[in-house]
Enzyme design. Structure first.
Site, short mmCIF file in Angstrom:
data_model
loop_
_atom_site.label_atom_id
_atom_site.label_comp_id
_atom_site.label_asym_id
_atom_site.label_seq_id
_atom_site.Cartn_x
_atom_site.Cartn_y
_atom_site.Cartn_z
N GLY A 144 -5.26 -0.12 5.99
CA GLY A 144 -5.94 1.16 5.82
C GLY A 144 -5.83 2.13 6.98
O GLY A 144 -6.72 2.97 7.17
N THR A 145 -4.73 2.07 7.75
CA THR A 145 -4.62 3.04 8.85
C THR A 145 -4.40 4.46 8.31
O THR A 145 -4.84 5.43 8.93
CB THR A 145 -3.47 2.68 9.82
OG1 THR A 145 -2.22 2.75 9.15
CG2 THR A 145 -3.67 1.31 10.44
N MET A 166 -0.42 -1.16 -3.09
CA MET A 166 0.77 -1.95 -3.37
C MET A 166 0.92 -2.38 -4.83
O MET A 166 1.63 -3.32 -5.13
CB MET A 166 0.79 -3.19 -2.46
CG MET A 166 0.87 -2.83 -0.99
SD MET A 166 2.28 -1.77 -0.58
CE MET A 166 2.05 -1.56 1.18
N LEU A 212 1.65 1.59 -10.79
CA LEU A 212 0.77 2.06 -11.86
C LEU A 212 1.57 2.29 -13.15
O LEU A 212 2.73 2.71 -13.10
CB LEU A 212 0.07 3.35 -11.42
CG LEU A 212 -0.87 3.14 -10.23
CD1 LEU A 212 -1.26 4.46 -9.61
CD2 LEU A 212 -2.10 2.35 -10.68
N HIS A 232 4.93 7.27 1.60
CA HIS A 232 5.98 6.24 1.63
C HIS A 232 6.65 6.27 3.01
O HIS A 232 6.97 7.34 3.52
CB HIS A 232 7.01 6.50 0.53
CG HIS A 232 8.07 5.45 0.48
ND1 HIS A 232 7.85 4.21 -0.08
CD2 HIS A 232 9.32 5.43 0.99
CE1 HIS A 232 8.94 3.48 0.07
NE2 HIS A 232 9.85 4.19 0.71
#
Ligand code: GAR
Length: 206
Positions: free
Chosen positions: A11-12, A90, A93, A109
């Site tokens: 979560g950076t 990751m 969808l 990305h």
């Protein structure tokens, strides 16, 4: 504008968004929910520390991608999300979700798309591939999400130099620090300010 952030790991990039919001750098935007596909993601701790409501939606608790996408759709509507940000999310969808939310979902990305992207190119693998090819410059891309993995319209990109002694880990850190953590909050702010339009598969910034 209410922003939901989808995460799976450290979560950076979520932290970069939290910090940008605290600085007032996300104009007209508010982080309203963090949704993780992984119950152990450190990103959930970051959300808690920032007092952002968090939710866990595990892919393996759903029979297929379609039903996972439907559950995500329901949750996003419940929290009132107007923009969805994939920040190290990751799980691919389903097409139905991408169509319903077209133009409202963006992804970060860790390469200069169209290099090193698509199925199988995620996280550290992207940097391993860049080093294996011997590219001298890489970077990051923020793009809208479409039915094609990493194929949606490009919003912002930033280049980063590859150093001769880089490992996948050192390169990943530099790409995050110099590119991802800068262009993701910027792209989110541009969206919330209503400055992004898509025409002929390209993003125009006003
Ligand atoms: C980031 O480098 C992000 O660009 C990448 O995963 C990392 C997540 O880090 N995403 C992808 O590869 C998606 N295809 P974070 O959890 O610390 O933000």
């Amino acid at each position: 504008m209410k922003i939901a952030v989808l995460v799976s790991g450290g979560g950076t990039n979520l932290q970069a968004l939290i910090d940008a919001e605290a600085r007032g750098d996300i104009r007209n935007g508010e982080l309203c929910a963090v949704i993780s596909s992984n119950p152990n993601a450190y990103a959930l701790e970051r959300a808690n520390q920032a007092f952002i409501p968090s939710y866990v939606l595990r892919r393996k608790e759903y029979a297929d991608a379609e039903s996972y996408g439907a559950a995500l759709d329901t949750l996003l509507r419940q929290v009132g999300a107007e923009l969805v940000v994939l920040a190290g999310f990751m799980t691919v969808l389903p097409d139905s979700f991408c169509k319903t939310w077209a133009g409202k979902v963006m992804n970060v990305h860790p390469s200069l798309i169209p290099s090193f992207c698509g199925e199988g190119f995620y996280g550290l693998h992207v940097h391993e591939a860049a080093l294996a090819k011997g590219v001298k410059v890489t970077g990051a891309t923020v793009h809208f999400v479409s039915e094609v993995v990493d194929g949606g319209a490009i919003i912002l990109q930033k280049a980063v130099e590859v150093e001769p002694d880089d490992t996948p880990e050192t390169l990943q850190q530099r790409v995050m620090r110099e590119a991802e953590w800068k262009i993701l909050p910027r792209a989110v702010s541009l969206y919330c300010e209503g400055r992004l339009t898509i025409a002929d598969g390209k993003v125009h910034i006003s």
